[in-house]
Design a protein around this motif. Structure first.
Motif, short mmCIF file in Angstrom:
data_model
loop_
_atom_site.label_atom_id
_atom_site.label_comp_id
_atom_site.label_asym_id
_atom_site.label_seq_id
_atom_site.Cartn_x
_atom_site.Cartn_y
_atom_site.Cartn_z
N TRP A 185 0.83 -1.22 0.00
CA TRP A 185 0.00 0.00 0.00
C TRP A 185 0.86 1.26 0.00
CZ3 TRP A 185 -2.94 2.42 4.60
CH2 TRP A 185 -3.99 3.24 4.14
N GLY A 186 2.06 1.15 0.51
CA GLY A 186 2.97 2.29 0.53
C GLY A 186 3.12 2.89 1.92
N GLN A 187 4.35 3.24 2.27
CA GLN A 187 4.64 3.75 3.60
C GLN A 187 3.91 5.06 3.90
OE1 GLN A 187 5.85 2.33 6.06
NE2 GLN A 187 7.13 3.65 7.35
N GLU A 188 3.80 5.96 2.92
CA GLU A 188 3.15 7.25 3.17
C GLU A 188 1.68 7.08 3.51
OE1 GLU A 188 4.79 10.08 3.61
OE2 GLU A 188 6.53 8.78 3.34
N ARG A 189 1.02 6.13 2.84
CA ARG A 189 -0.40 5.90 3.14
C ARG A 189 -0.56 5.25 4.52
NH1 ARG A 189 -0.21 6.27 -2.21
NH2 ARG A 189 1.01 4.37 -2.47
N TRP A 190 0.37 4.37 4.86
CA TRP A 190 0.31 3.79 6.21
C TRP A 190 0.53 4.87 7.27
CZ3 TRP A 190 -2.08 -0.22 7.64
CH2 TRP A 190 -2.15 -1.37 6.85
N ARG A 207 10.69 0.57 8.66
CA ARG A 207 9.36 1.11 8.35
C ARG A 207 8.46 1.06 9.58
NH1 ARG A 207 6.93 -1.18 2.74
NH2 ARG A 207 5.17 0.02 3.55
N ALA A 208 8.56 -0.02 10.32
CA ALA A 208 7.73 -0.16 11.52
C ALA A 208 8.07 0.91 12.54
CB ALA A 208 7.93 -1.55 12.11
#
Length: 372
Positions: free
Chosen positions: A216-221, A252-253
């Motif tokens: 989904w992509g890091q920015e959306r998360w 990322r987490a």
């Protein structure tokens, strides 16, 4: 038969000490989806030695099948052949079958087409196997749901259907497909992560995926976690967030965990790369909710009895890889390229996942959270 798992109904029990070879490729998620079928095989051949024939994981982030089979009693040994298709993999599988010398082969192949079924049947017969179950070429295709033609049956349902000569499984009975945690795995969480404390409410976040097309992509998360955290702060309820996944998911987490702490005023824990798969399952068993992609951790949460909010791409047939259980929020969009089967979407840059709003993920998380 005595000791059969609830919901599992073998047509006939063969008590002989046979060697049963089960062909199932894939990694953790693919194996969890097959648990109902594996329990049916166990019930039909209770005194057998059951050996899994599968491929080695093709991706470093993918957990091999054995990680969720340890201690289950479903499989006694695993034989891996190299990942990938072609003659090399087929020859390695054939050599494995010749070495194992099974009395029966049960195919739980993820391939649906008649050509693959015929190829596998020939390979097993050339290896000397006399009884092969689950390779009827006219019965392997994924079926559409009669009441919802845009949806397909779940892969777990298809697998059970293709081996129905062994019996049936009621997938409405969770024990037929659930992953049951062990006390040692619960205790192992505290040993691996001393900062963790019981009890207390928490959610699990797993945004890693071995398929770039599912991302989904890091920015959306980041946006979704911020929105969810702000809504959660207004409730005044303490709620920790635990990030899980492979070691390569840790960076990322960490970003997402810091957003959760800033906007919800609650703690977060980054356990990526620190827990075994079964320890992660034990952690998920007590979680209020799991958020993530269509991935192995999503199936792990569902198998642990936890509701999931999951972002789905449209690379596969809709419904095929939906998790078992009820109460999940499975988010997807409509795109003309649905069913592309791509591992990485370069041309359209994951259009199908990009169309899913962050606000919808956050809203569904709040809804499911307060349903538990």
């Amino acid at each position: 038969a005595r000791g059969v798992t609830p919901g599992v109904h073998p047509a006939k029990v063969d008590p002989r000490p046979l060697r049963v070879l089960i062909h199932r490729t894939g990694s953790m998620g693919d194996t969890l989806i097959a648990f109902a079928a594996l329990r049916l095989i166990q019930a039909a051949f209770p005194n057998s030695t059951r050996i899994l024939l599968g491929n080695a994981p093709a991706h470093t982030a993918a957990s091999p099948a054995v990680t969720v089979l340890e201690g289950s009693g479903l499989i006694h040994a695993v034989y891996y052949y190299p990942a990938g298709g072609g003659f090399k993999a087929l020859y390695a599988a054939w050599k494995g079958v010749r070495k194992i010398k099974p009395d029966v082969v049960v195919s739980l192949s993820s391939k649906h087409d008649e050509r693959s079924a015929a190829r596998d049947w020939l390979m097993f017969r050339l290896a000397g196997v006399k009884r092969v179950i689950g390779l009827d070429p006219g019965d392997r295709a994924l079926k559409r749901l009669p009441d919802e033609p845009d949806l397909h049956e779940q892969e777990a349902e298809r697998l059970v259907r293709t081996i129905r000569e062994l019996g049936t499984v009621d997938l409405q009975e969770p024990e037929s497909w659930a992953l049951l945690p062990h006390a040692a795995d619960v205790e192992g969480i505290s040993a691996a992560c001393p900062e963790w404390t019981w009890p207390g409410d928490y959610i699990v976040l797993a945004t890693g995926t071995k398929q770039p097309a599912n991302d989904w992509g890091q920015e959306r998360w980041k946006e979704a976690i911020k929105d969810f955290a702000e809504m959660q702060l207004k409730t005044g309820m303490p709620l920790r967030m635990v990030c899980v996944g492979a070691a390569e998911d840790a960076e990322r987490a960490e970003e997402l965990g810091q957003i959760w702490r800033e906007y919800s005023a609650n703690r977060y824990y980054n356990f990526c790369g620190k827990l075994t798969v079964l320890q992660t399952a034990a952690l998920m068993t007590r979680a209020r909710l799991m958020l993530g992609h269509d991935s192995g951790p999503m199936h792990l949460a569902a198998a642990s009895g936890t509701k999931v909010v999951a972002v789905f791409s449209r690379r596969n047939r809709l419904g095929q890889w939906f998790p078992l259980g009820h109460g999940h929020a499975l988010l997807f969009s409509d795109v003309p390229c649905a069913g592309c089967g791509l591992t990485a979407c370069v041309e359209k840059a994951n259009l199908c996942t990009r169309q899913i709003p962050a606000a919808e993920v956050a809203n569904q998380a709040m809804i499911r959270l307060h349903e538990t």
